[in-house]
Scaffold this active site. Structure first.
Site, PDB file in Angstrom:
ATOM      1  N   GLU A   1       0.709  -1.637  -0.226  1.00  0.00           N
ATOM      2  CA  GLU A   1       0.081  -0.313  -0.208  1.00  0.00           C
ATOM      3  C   GLU A   1       0.588   1.137   0.386  1.00  0.00           C
ATOM      4  O   GLU A   1       1.760   1.051   1.001  1.00  0.00           O
ATOM      5  CB  GLU A   1      -1.117   0.077   1.235  1.00  0.00           C
TER       6      GLU A   1
ATOM      7  N   ASP B   1      -5.967   8.503  10.380  1.00  0.00           N
ATOM      8  CA  ASP B   1      -4.590   7.740  10.405  1.00  0.00           C
ATOM      9  C   ASP B   1      -4.224   8.257  11.878  1.00  0.00           C
ATOM     10  O   ASP B   1      -4.796   9.473  12.792  1.00  0.00           O
ATOM     11  CB  ASP B   1      -3.558   8.667   9.684  1.00  0.00           C
TER      12      ASP B   1
HETATM   13  O1  LIG Z   1      -1.033   1.959  10.843  1.00  0.00           O
HETATM   14  P1  LIG Z   1      -1.956   0.147  10.772  1.00  0.00           P
HETATM   15  O2  LIG Z   1      -2.443   0.228  12.736  1.00  0.00           O
HETATM   16  O3  LIG Z   1      -1.160  -1.301  10.918  1.00  0.00           O
HETATM   17  O4  LIG Z   1      -3.142   0.052  10.066  1.00  0.00           O
HETATM   18  C1  LIG Z   1      -3.131  -0.319   8.476  1.00  0.00           C
HETATM   19  C2  LIG Z   1      -2.986   0.611   7.736  1.00  0.00           C
HETATM   20  O5  LIG Z   1      -1.682   2.243   8.372  1.00  0.00           O
HETATM   21  C3  LIG Z   1      -2.944   1.268   6.688  1.00  0.00           C
HETATM   22  O6  LIG Z   1      -3.639   0.170   6.220  1.00  0.00           O
HETATM   23  C4  LIG Z   1      -3.900   2.231   6.669  1.00  0.00           C
HETATM   24  C5  LIG Z   1      -3.448   3.789   6.253  1.00  0.00           C
HETATM   25  N1  LIG Z   1      -3.854   4.645   6.358  1.00  0.00           N
HETATM   26  C6  LIG Z   1      -5.326   4.364   6.333  1.00  0.00           C
HETATM   27  C7  LIG Z   1      -6.404   5.115   6.984  1.00  0.00           C
HETATM   28  C8  LIG Z   1      -7.872   4.649   7.052  1.00  0.00           C
HETATM   29  C9  LIG Z   1      -7.232   3.025   6.816  1.00  0.00           C
HETATM   30  C10 LIG Z   1      -6.107   2.188   6.015  1.00  0.00           C
HETATM   31  C11 LIG Z   1      -5.072   3.257   6.721  1.00  0.00           C
END
Ligand SMILES: O=P(O)(O)OC[C@@H](O)[C@@H](O)c1c[nH]c2ccccc12
Length: 265
Positions: free
Chosen positions: A45, A56
């Site tokens: 991603e 975030d």
């Molecule tokens: O940071 P985590 O808790 O590992 O979760 C993944 C996330 O960072 C990534 O998929 C993501 C980055 N920004 C986001 C905004 C909404 C949903 C998901 C995301």
């Protein structure tokens, strides 16, 4: 068939890292993508920094700010896809952007340019399912998977969302923002079972996955496991080594080691 579908079918990797494009620099992002691909991941991603990343948590917000200070935009993220494809990187790439830059760029143009740049999927976390029909139609035609997020909610709503899912369904482990969590409630497993029973495409889980025991637990219940904040935090800790030519190699091997330890049972 696009790289994403093939990667899920191969069932070799489960890890889907998130990194913020341009954090700590575009050159380093390009090397990080190589290093993640070499280590072996299911997909990557690539986050487009945004000034108002409402979903975030603090770690990714900070990464976004660092990338914005470097003036990184959606165009740079597209350019990054093009560059790593020219470098020969074949790992599936998912463009991760909030809705505002998407509408500014233009839906049809963005889908066209993302496919041309070698992206296989797109996630727009603040685009409600009800407003994603147009983007999904463009994506369907062009071969760019528009990946829906689904949070623990009613069975009916999950069914509505996953029915038209492309690529995979991104299951959000818990409500709230991204960020490392130490544990997960039993409801998450039930939620995953529900999505699994309703989804016509593979499912992945994200939000809070930060340790190898989380990956080991969730890889048994999904087809992919997203790790963002824990990795972005490690990159942030290594940023001064990453930006200097003579210590970059060692810092990149630290990132590889971090990803490797996440994959150990
Ligand atoms: O940071 P985590 O808790 O590992 O979760 C993944 C996330 O960072 C990534 O998929 C993501 C980055 N920004 C986001 C905004 C909404 C949903 C998901 C995301």
């Amino acid at each position: 068939m696009n790289r994403l579908t093939e990667a899920f079918q191969r069932k070799e990797e489960v890890l889907i890292p998130f990194i913020s494009c341009g954090d700590p620099s575009l050159d380093v992002t390009r090397e990080l993508i190589h290093c993640l691909a070499e280590e072996g991941v299911l997909a990557i991603e690539l986050g487009v920094p945004f000034s108002d990343p409402i979903a975030d948590g603090p770690v990714i917000q900070a990464a976004s700010e660092r990338a914005l200070e470097n003036g990184v935009t959606l165009v740079d993220a597209l350019e990054m896809g093009k560059k790593v494809r020219e470098d020969g990187v074949e790992v599936p790439l998912i463009l991760f952007t909030y809705a505002n830059p998407v509408f500014q760029y233009g839906l049809a143009a963005l889908v066209r340019d993302a496919v041309a740049a070698g992206f296989d999927g797109i996630i727009v976390p603040d685009l409600p399912f009800e407003e994603s029909e147009e983007l999904r139609q463009y994506g369907q035609k062009a071969g760019l998977a528009v990946i829906p997020l689904v949070a623990p909610t009613s069975r009916q709503r999950i069914a509505d969302i996953v029915a038209s899912a492309q690529g995979f369904v991104y299951c959000v482990s818990s409500l709230g923002t991204t960020g490392m969590r130490h544990g997960f409630s039993g409801e998450v497993d039930e939620f995953l079972q529900t999505v699994r029973s309703l989804s016509p495409v593979p499912i992945a889980i994200g939000f809070g996955i930060s340790e190898s025991k989380h990956v080991a637990h969730f890889r048994k219940r999904t087809d992919g496991v997203v790790v963002g904040s824990a990795l972005v935090k490690r990159i942030g800790e290594l940023q001064s080594s990453l930006v200097s030519e003579n210590s970059r190699k060692r810092a990149l091997s630290e990132v590889k080691a971090f990803v490797r330890q996440l994959k150990t049972e």
